[in-house]
Write a protein that holds these residues in place. Structure first.
Motif, PDB file in Angstrom:
ATOM      1  N   PRO A  44       0.850  -1.194   0.000  1.00  0.00           N
ATOM      2  CA  PRO A  44       0.000   0.000   0.000  1.00  0.00           C
ATOM      3  C   PRO A  44       0.886   1.246   0.000  1.00  0.00           C
ATOM      4  CG  PRO A  44      -0.486  -1.424   1.887  1.00  0.00           C
ATOM      5  CD  PRO A  44       0.665  -2.023   1.181  1.00  0.00           C
ATOM      6  N   TYR A  45       0.470   2.290  -0.740  1.00  0.00           N
ATOM      7  CA  TYR A  45       1.318   3.469  -0.851  1.00  0.00           C
ATOM      8  C   TYR A  45       1.627   4.095   0.501  1.00  0.00           C
ATOM      9  CZ  TYR A  45       3.647   7.494  -2.607  1.00  0.00           C
ATOM     10  OH  TYR A  45       4.622   8.413  -2.847  1.00  0.00           O
ATOM     11  N   PHE A  46       0.651   4.067   1.387  1.00  0.00           N
ATOM     12  CA  PHE A  46       0.831   4.786   2.650  1.00  0.00           C
ATOM     13  C   PHE A  46       1.956   4.179   3.509  1.00  0.00           C
ATOM     14  CE2 PHE A  46      -0.717   6.308   6.934  1.00  0.00           C
ATOM     15  CZ  PHE A  46      -0.354   7.623   6.711  1.00  0.00           C
ATOM     16  N   SER A  47       2.366   2.953   3.198  1.00  0.00           N
ATOM     17  CA  SER A  47       3.483   2.377   3.957  1.00  0.00           C
ATOM     18  C   SER A  47       4.732   3.247   3.787  1.00  0.00           C
ATOM     19  CB  SER A  47       3.773   0.952   3.481  1.00  0.00           C
ATOM     20  OG  SER A  47       4.239   0.959   2.144  1.00  0.00           O
ATOM     21  N   HIS A  48       4.838   3.937   2.640  1.00  0.00           N
ATOM     22  CA  HIS A  48       6.013   4.782   2.393  1.00  0.00           C
ATOM     23  C   HIS A  48       6.067   6.011   3.314  1.00  0.00           C
ATOM     24  CE1 HIS A  48       8.896   7.357   0.400  1.00  0.00           C
ATOM     25  NE2 HIS A  48       7.946   8.177   0.007  1.00  0.00           N
ATOM     26  N   PRO A  49       5.013   6.835   3.353  1.00  0.00           N
ATOM     27  CA  PRO A  49       5.059   7.973   4.292  1.00  0.00           C
ATOM     28  C   PRO A  49       5.259   7.523   5.748  1.00  0.00           C
ATOM     29  CG  PRO A  49       3.204   8.204   2.789  1.00  0.00           C
ATOM     30  CD  PRO A  49       3.813   6.867   2.510  1.00  0.00           C
ATOM     31  N   LEU A  71       2.746  13.317   5.762  1.00  0.00           N
ATOM     32  CA  LEU A  71       1.938  14.046   4.774  1.00  0.00           C
ATOM     33  C   LEU A  71       2.709  14.406   3.508  1.00  0.00           C
ATOM     34  CD1 LEU A  71       0.311  16.563   7.318  1.00  0.00           C
ATOM     35  CD2 LEU A  71      -0.795  14.552   6.298  1.00  0.00           C
ATOM     36  N   HIS A  72       4.005  14.044   3.436  1.00  0.00           N
ATOM     37  CA  HIS A  72       4.865  14.689   2.441  1.00  0.00           C
ATOM     38  C   HIS A  72       4.458  14.455   0.989  1.00  0.00           C
ATOM     39  CE1 HIS A  72       6.937  10.758   2.099  1.00  0.00           C
ATOM     40  NE2 HIS A  72       7.348  11.202   0.921  1.00  0.00           N
ATOM     41  N   ASP A  73       3.744  13.370   0.699  1.00  0.00           N
ATOM     42  CA  ASP A  73       3.368  13.107  -0.696  1.00  0.00           C
ATOM     43  C   ASP A  73       1.903  13.425  -0.995  1.00  0.00           C
ATOM     44  OD1 ASP A  73       5.729  12.347  -1.961  1.00  0.00           O
ATOM     45  OD2 ASP A  73       5.582  10.268  -1.240  1.00  0.00           O
ATOM     46  N   THR A  74       1.200  14.009  -0.018  1.00  0.00           N
ATOM     47  CA  THR A  74      -0.251  14.172  -0.226  1.00  0.00           C
ATOM     48  C   THR A  74      -0.573  15.185  -1.314  1.00  0.00           C
ATOM     49  OG1 THR A  74      -0.289  15.727   1.622  1.00  0.00           O
ATOM     50  CG2 THR A  74      -1.010  13.466   2.087  1.00  0.00           C
ATOM     51  N   ALA A 138      14.972  11.783   4.357  1.00  0.00           N
ATOM     52  CA  ALA A 138      14.317  10.579   4.878  1.00  0.00           C
ATOM     53  C   ALA A 138      13.497   9.907   3.775  1.00  0.00           C
ATOM     54  CB  ALA A 138      13.432  10.944   6.067  1.00  0.00           C
ATOM     55  N   ASP A 139      12.820  10.743   2.974  1.00  0.00           N
ATOM     56  CA  ASP A 139      12.037  10.272   1.833  1.00  0.00           C
ATOM     57  C   ASP A 139      12.952   9.512   0.868  1.00  0.00           C
ATOM     58  OD1 ASP A 139      10.037  10.086  -0.161  1.00  0.00           O
ATOM     59  OD2 ASP A 139      10.670  11.992  -1.047  1.00  0.00           O
ATOM     60  N   ARG A 140      14.090  10.137   0.543  1.00  0.00           N
ATOM     61  CA  ARG A 140      15.022   9.522  -0.401  1.00  0.00           C
ATOM     62  C   ARG A 140      15.625   8.237   0.165  1.00  0.00           C
ATOM     63  NH1 ARG A 140      17.122  10.861  -5.435  1.00  0.00           N
ATOM     64  NH2 ARG A 140      15.122  11.887  -5.605  1.00  0.00           N
ATOM     65  N   HIS A 142      14.237   6.142   2.256  1.00  0.00           N
ATOM     66  CA  HIS A 142      13.297   5.023   2.143  1.00  0.00           C
ATOM     67  C   HIS A 142      13.131   4.580   0.695  1.00  0.00           C
ATOM     68  CE1 HIS A 142       9.245   2.989   2.111  1.00  0.00           C
ATOM     69  NE2 HIS A 142       9.980   2.242   2.919  1.00  0.00           N
ATOM     70  N   ASN A 143      13.119   5.550  -0.224  1.00  0.00           N
ATOM     71  CA  ASN A 143      13.027   5.180  -1.640  1.00  0.00           C
ATOM     72  C   ASN A 143      14.243   4.364  -2.068  1.00  0.00           C
ATOM     73  OD1 ASN A 143      10.538   6.301  -2.198  1.00  0.00           O
ATOM     74  ND2 ASN A 143      11.392   8.312  -2.686  1.00  0.00           N
ATOM     75  N   MET A 144      15.418   4.706  -1.553  1.00  0.00           N
ATOM     76  CA  MET A 144      16.629   3.953  -1.901  1.00  0.00           C
ATOM     77  C   MET A 144      16.615   2.565  -1.254  1.00  0.00           C
ATOM     78  SD  MET A 144      18.392   5.506  -4.171  1.00  0.00           S
ATOM     79  CE  MET A 144      19.621   4.197  -4.169  1.00  0.00           C
TER      80      MET A 144
HETATM   81 MN    MN Z   1       7.910  10.215  -0.965  1.00  0.00          MN
END
Ligand code: MN
Length: 752
Positions: A44-49, A71-74, A138-140, A142-144
């Motif tokens: 689910p997308y929300f696992s990322h935020p 909230l960063h991707d909302t 932090a976003d990057r 987790h994406n990495m």
């Molecule tokens: Mn993000």
């Protein structure tokens, strides 16, 4: 996936006064907005935020920042708007989320867009509010961590951008926690083989030294205890990427890196750092020039520690880092550390801690015209803060993107040469990289065909060392190929392997051409038609996969021409027995002058077909090729005395003709010796005549000087043999010149 209450409890564990309600509302809002969206992994997308928020909680950041993580991707990915977030969570979080939305669209290493302009926007956003950078990192991160679920092409782009921009930025802000993991995740994408090799070797070394490491920590602990110094000791292994970088930078092997294992001694007070240091230096000999005191002089990213290397127990070199608990926190978490971040004044009084100069940015005001509160949760005393201030100052001063980058980005990468294409695309290279590295970094084709360059508008040699901020313009020529000599001075692995591959292919191509020529010539000689079909049909008999392999083997003398011909034409031996008895070779002279091999000039030292170094031939004169078994062919002028050595081996001789295109602007070197009168101005007359004839003097020295005569050695560059003769004739008209002769190439100091 972390649950709502787990995240809230995590934040409360380090900040009991945290706004629990805010975290809960942000969690529910994000969860609803992202709804059924899925990530590339299928989660689910929300696992990322949530994971981003958890990373921010690992850094012990406050509830506002953690909620921003949720909230960063909302705004970017759902129907949420800035107004809605302002209304629900306040303009502080609203502006953070909006800032993150803006920078997420920036392509920082793209070719098409104005990269410097995008970097400017990134710096602007993070200098407005450093919390934007913390959430972005932090976003990057987790994406990495989850990058393997992304398609390969996008994966490479994200990893490269992270390696070039975000990881160094994290380092510059002192957040090594982010930097190291980002780099290592990128390393796994960009150079998986190198990483695997290092990990494997580390495991082996670990197995060998497991007890040793444990013992060293024990001994250190005991000594500190005896001296009554309160401290904890721990051993720490470097990450694969930082080992790799060190190996690359210092061109050393893994085994010779002395500080793969570093021990940290963490004390309570600064005073204890120095006491521990004194104790250790008394106990074990220190390695000279490895001692550094970053406590009295901190690094520009606020890093503080004492470093020393000792010859420890079992005579092994051990690196030690000594610092206090507080320094340790700042060193690992930089501007995100509690010690620096916990400057609470910004919450009550936003204006006073705002970065000076920030007011100049018109977009600093939100929709209601109010100043964004809480711009900079940073102590003004930190160097990272000063650096950010410097960035903003230069934003005001530098009116071009280039100037801007020179002020900011350039010092971010102290160990990199940060260069630009004429269109402003940024190319990050290691320090001391050359224009050839630059060309390969832009595109392999550009590297393979580069012939010259301009650095900052001025023509410069391809082996120049590039500096930060250089604008590099590469000239290419489709006809050109990578020069093997380049490999000796390029810095990047990409350039090195491309050059190696190209010269390997070129060599094979030349061998193949040579072998093909040899094979077709023998067919002409025996007056049998050569067809590729015949060769293809003979491949199984010859045990070769394709025609190219056969040609290469012929030119390398790995298979006899005769055997190939026999395999291709059954009954050949019966019909042409007379010819093959003693004519399996080529003879120089009239017998095969009908099919000489064309040569275009092959000056490369390592080429398959190359010119004699001692007696370089000049276009237009009669030449002959000598096959050197296993080493291609060397071309000599027919008058060369070197040929005498091959008189007993006519099978190695190949008649050659020139195939020179007048427009190709090719030059040939002719070593000559001139005997001239020992007279004032004699040398000047000689060189001016040579210049008048449009020849270049490549090298010159005096072989001997007597009372009446000089013997002068010259290497003159000419276009062809007519050009050479013309120059020789005009030199002979000089009364001071008594003799001119073509000689073997000499090095200075060689007489004769
Ligand atoms: Mn993000």
């Amino acid at each position: 996936m972390m649950r709502q209450y787990e995240l809230v409890e995590k934040v409360l564990s380090y900040d009991p006064d945290a706004d629990e309600n805010l975290l809960n509302r942000a969690y529910v809002y994000g969860y609803k907005k992202h709804g059924t969206q899925k990530r590339a992994s299928g989660d689910p997308y929300f696992s990322h935020p949530i994971e981003v928020a958890a990373i921010l909680a690992d850094l012990k950041l406050d509830a506002t920042v953690v909620a921003t993580g949720l909230l960063h991707d909302t705004i970017e990915d759902t129907d949420a708007t800035r107004e809605e977030i302002d209304k629900m969570f306040g303009p502080d979080i609203g502006s953070l989320v909006e800032g993150l939305t803006k920078i997420s669209e920036l392509k920082l290493i793209s070719r098409e867009t104005a990269q410097s302009e995008n970097l400017r926007k990134l710096f602007f956003a993070i200098s407005k509010d450093i919390r934007v950078l913390l959430v972005k990192l932090a976003d990057r991160l987790h994406n990495m961590r989850t990058i393997m679920h992304v398609k390969p092409e996008k994966r490479m782009r994200i990893a490269q951008e992270t390696m070039d921009i975000y990881a160094p930025l994290a380092g510059r802000m002192g957040i090594h926690f982010f930097r190291e993991e980002l780099e290592d995740n990128c390393f796994a994408v960009l150079n998986p083989e190198a990483r695997e090799t290092i990990i494997k070797r580390l495991k082996e070394m670990h197995a060998e030294e497991k007890y040793l490491l444990h013992d060293i920590a024990e001994i250190l602990n005991r000594k500190l205890k005896q001296a009554n110094i309160k401290a904890r000791v721990y051993g720490r292994e470097k990450r694969p990427y930082s080992i790799f970088r060190k190996m690359e930078r210092q061109s050393i092997s893994l085994e010779t890196i002395s500080d793969i294992y570093a021990f940290r001694i963490i004390t309570k007070t600064e005073d204890d750092c120095y006491r521990a240091l004194g104790l250790i230096h008394t106990e074990w000999p220190m390695v000279p020039e490895r001692f550094k005191d970053f406590i009295s002089i901190p690094k520009s990213n606020d890093y503080r520690s004492v470093h020393t290397t000792i010859i420890g127990p079992t005579r092994k070199r051990i690196e030690l880092q000594i610092r206090t608990e507080e320094m340790e926190e700042v060193n690992e978490f930089g501007i995100a550390s509690h010690a620096l971040y916990k400057d609470q004044s910004y919450i009550n009084n936003p204006q006073t801690s705002q970065i000076p100069g920030d007011e100049t940015n018109g977009s600093d005001q939100n929709a209601n015209g109010e100043l964004n509160p809480g711009s900079v949760p940073l102590s003004e005393k930190t160097s990272a803060f000063k650096w950010l201030r410097h960035v903003i100052d230069s934003l005001e001063d530098g009116d071009t993107p280039e100037e801007y980058l020179e002020h900011t980005k350039l010092e971010l990468f102290a160990d990199q040469a940060f260069c630009f294409t004429p269109k402003g695309r940024l190319i990050a290279l290691p320090k001391h990289a050359t224009p050839i590295d630059f060309a390969y970094a832009v595109h392999t084709d550009i590297g393979n065909t580069c012939v010259g360059c301009k650095i900052n508008g001025v023509t410069a040699p391809l082996r120049s060392k590039l500096n930060n901020g250089d604008e590099v313009e590469i000239a290419t020529s489709k006809a050109s190929k990578p020069q093997p000599i380049w490999e000796s001075f390029v810095m990047t692995g990409k350039a090195k392997s491309a050059i190696r591959r190209a010269s390997r292919e070129e060599r094979r191509r030349q061998y193949s051409r040579l072998g093909q020529e040899m094979l077709t010539r023998i067919f002409k000689k025996i007056k049998v038609e050569f067809t590729e079909e015949k060769l293809i049909a003979a491949l199984p008999k010859l045990a070769f996969k394709n025609m190219q392999d056969v040609y290469v083997a012929i030119a390398r003398n790995e298979i006899k021409l005769r055997d190939v011909a026999v395999a291709m034409v059954p009954l050949l031996l019966e019909n042409h027995a007379d010819k093959f008895n003693h004519q399996t070779h080529f003879e120089i002279g009239a017998s095969n002058a009908t099919s000489p091999m064309p040569v275009r000039g092959a000056t490369e030292d390592v080429g398959v077909i190359r010119f004699s170094k001692k007696h370089p031939p000049i276009a237009g004169e009669r030449i002959v090729g000598i096959l050197k078994p296993g080493d291609g062919m060397v071309i000599y002028p027919i008058h060369s005395e070197e040929l005498e050595a091959y008189h007993a081996h006519p099978e190695l001789w190949i008649d050659m003709v020139w195939d020179i295109d007048e427009n190709e602007n090719q030059w040939f070197t002719a070593p000559i010796e001139i005997t001239l009168l020992n007279e004032i101005g004699a040398l000047a007359s000689v060189s001016s005549v040579i210049a008048e004839q449009n020849c270049n003097i490549w090298n010159t020295f005096i072989i001997s000087r007597e009372v009446d005569y000089y013997h002068l050695y010259l290497e003159v560059e000419v276009r062809n043999i007519q050009h050479f003769n013309q120059m020789k004739n005009s030199l002979q008209t000089l009364s001071i010149v008594s003799e001119i002769k073509r000689v073997a190439g000499k090095k200075y100091g060689e007489i004769g």
